[in-house]
Design a protein around this motif. Sequence first.
Motif, mmCIF file in Angstrom:
data_model
loop_
_atom_site.group_PDB
_atom_site.id
_atom_site.type_symbol
_atom_site.label_atom_id
_atom_site.label_comp_id
_atom_site.label_asym_id
_atom_site.label_seq_id
_atom_site.Cartn_x
_atom_site.Cartn_y
_atom_site.Cartn_z
ATOM 1 N N LEU A 35 0.839 -1.201 0.000
ATOM 2 C CA LEU A 35 0.000 0.000 0.000
ATOM 3 C C LEU A 35 0.872 1.248 0.000
ATOM 4 C CD1 LEU A 35 -2.731 -1.069 2.573
ATOM 5 C CD2 LEU A 35 -2.859 -1.114 0.075
ATOM 6 N N ARG A 36 0.532 2.172 -0.865
ATOM 7 C CA ARG A 36 1.275 3.426 -0.957
ATOM 8 C C ARG A 36 1.062 4.256 0.299
ATOM 9 N NH1 ARG A 36 -1.110 7.800 -2.002
ATOM 10 N NH2 ARG A 36 -2.822 6.718 -3.016
ATOM 11 N N ILE A 37 2.159 4.720 0.872
ATOM 12 C CA ILE A 37 2.103 5.618 2.023
ATOM 13 C C ILE A 37 2.314 7.059 1.559
ATOM 14 C CG2 ILE A 37 3.214 6.240 4.213
ATOM 15 C CD1 ILE A 37 4.011 3.249 4.457
ATOM 16 N N GLY A 38 3.214 7.232 0.601
ATOM 17 C CA GLY A 38 3.494 8.552 0.044
ATOM 18 C C GLY A 38 4.135 8.398 -1.322
ATOM 19 N N HIS A 39 4.099 9.468 -2.116
ATOM 20 C CA HIS A 39 4.725 9.425 -3.429
ATOM 21 C C HIS A 39 5.066 10.829 -3.884
ATOM 22 C CE1 HIS A 39 0.635 10.451 -4.640
ATOM 23 N NE2 HIS A 39 1.103 10.761 -5.831
ATOM 24 N N ARG A 40 6.089 10.927 -4.726
ATOM 25 C CA ARG A 40 6.484 12.207 -5.303
ATOM 26 C C ARG A 40 6.915 11.974 -6.734
ATOM 27 N NH1 ARG A 40 3.849 15.417 -3.161
ATOM 28 N NH2 ARG A 40 5.059 17.222 -3.732
ATOM 29 N N ASN A 41 6.637 12.953 -7.554
ATOM 30 C CA ASN A 41 7.126 12.977 -8.928
ATOM 31 C C ASN A 41 6.518 11.869 -9.787
ATOM 32 O OD1 ASN A 41 8.778 14.944 -10.090
ATOM 33 N ND2 ASN A 41 10.357 13.444 -10.541
ATOM 34 N N THR A 42 5.375 11.349 -9.379
ATOM 35 C CA THR A 42 4.709 10.302 -10.154
ATOM 36 C C THR A 42 3.201 10.428 -9.981
ATOM 37 O OG1 THR A 42 4.647 7.937 -10.626
ATOM 38 C CG2 THR A 42 4.795 8.554 -8.330
ATOM 39 N N GLU A 43 2.455 9.970 -10.957
ATOM 40 C CA GLU A 43 0.998 10.018 -10.870
ATOM 41 C C GLU A 43 0.497 8.984 -9.874
ATOM 42 O OE1 GLU A 43 -0.874 9.843 -14.675
ATOM 43 O OE2 GLU A 43 0.374 11.434 -15.497
ATOM 44 N N LEU A 44 -0.653 9.245 -9.322
ATOM 45 C CA LEU A 44 -1.227 8.394 -8.286
ATOM 46 C C LEU A 44 -1.382 6.938 -8.737
ATOM 47 C CD1 LEU A 44 -2.514 8.193 -5.479
ATOM 48 C CD2 LEU A 44 -4.684 8.819 -6.527
ATOM 49 N N ALA A 45 -1.954 6.708 -9.920
ATOM 50 C CA ALA A 45 -2.171 5.335 -10.394
ATOM 51 C C ALA A 45 -0.842 4.609 -10.583
ATOM 52 C CB ALA A 45 -2.967 5.341 -11.698
ATOM 53 N N ALA A 46 0.161 5.301 -11.121
ATOM 54 C CA ALA A 46 1.481 4.692 -11.306
ATOM 55 C C ALA A 46 2.130 4.388 -9.958
ATOM 56 C CB ALA A 46 2.371 5.606 -12.136
ATOM 57 N N ALA A 47 1.956 5.276 -8.998
ATOM 58 C CA ALA A 47 2.507 5.056 -7.659
ATOM 59 C C ALA A 47 1.870 3.831 -7.008
ATOM 60 C CB ALA A 47 2.303 6.290 -6.792
ATOM 61 N N ASP A 48 0.574 3.676 -7.169
ATOM 62 C CA ASP A 48 -0.111 2.507 -6.608
ATOM 63 C C ASP A 48 0.342 1.211 -7.279
ATOM 64 O OD1 ASP A 48 -1.546 3.852 -4.636
ATOM 65 O OD2 ASP A 48 -3.304 4.152 -5.918
ATOM 66 N N ARG A 49 0.527 1.240 -8.602
ATOM 67 C CA ARG A 49 1.011 0.046 -9.311
ATOM 68 C C ARG A 49 2.424 -0.315 -8.868
ATOM 69 N NH1 ARG A 49 -1.137 2.632 -13.650
ATOM 70 N NH2 ARG A 49 0.900 3.129 -14.512
ATOM 71 N N LEU A 50 3.278 0.694 -8.731
ATOM 72 C CA LEU A 50 4.650 0.446 -8.294
ATOM 73 C C LEU A 50 4.674 -0.125 -6.879
ATOM 74 C CD1 LEU A 50 7.670 0.560 -8.873
ATOM 75 C CD2 LEU A 50 7.645 2.942 -8.101
ATOM 76 N N ALA A 51 3.857 0.432 -5.987
ATOM 77 C CA ALA A 51 3.791 -0.072 -4.607
ATOM 78 C C ALA A 51 3.352 -1.531 -4.579
ATOM 79 C CB ALA A 51 2.851 0.793 -3.774
ATOM 80 N N ALA A 52 2.354 -1.873 -5.369
ATOM 81 C CA ALA A 52 1.873 -3.257 -5.402
ATOM 82 C C ALA A 52 2.949 -4.196 -5.953
ATOM 83 C CB ALA A 52 0.597 -3.345 -6.248
ATOM 84 N N ALA A 53 3.628 -3.781 -7.003
ATOM 85 C CA ALA A 53 4.696 -4.608 -7.578
ATOM 86 C C ALA A 53 5.838 -4.802 -6.584
ATOM 87 C CB ALA A 53 5.211 -3.972 -8.868
#
Length: 122
Positions: A35-53
């Motif tokens: 689960l995404r806690i925080g993100h910078r310099n990336t779109e929300l959907a991409a951040a969620d996909r990266l967190a899951a991966a």
Amino acid sequence: MNRDRVRPEIDWMLDDLVRGVPGTRDVVLLSADGLRIGHRNTELAAADRLAAACSGLQSLAAAVGEMHPGGRRATRLVVIESDGGFFYLMAAGVGAYLAVLAEPSVDPGLMGHQMRELIARL
């Protein structure tokens, strides 16, 4: 809860990594369960996909870590180099990880140092 800003108080710390390391593209702070806690310099959907991966990747890395003599499941760092650049996944305390996608031109030593510095402040 607004999933777009899970932990807004850490945004400025993630910004420090983006500004401090030339070639940093995406930064995601995530829980061990993806689960995404925080993100910078990336779109929300991409951040969620990266967190899951990253959740699956850290689990795989832990299994490989156990294969070392006296190995344990604790994984501190995963680095992947591809044609498009570098991927870093670093343990960020109990049950948390810091993931970064960076350009091929990034300085790996600087990235590792800055990630460790950021994690120490979290």
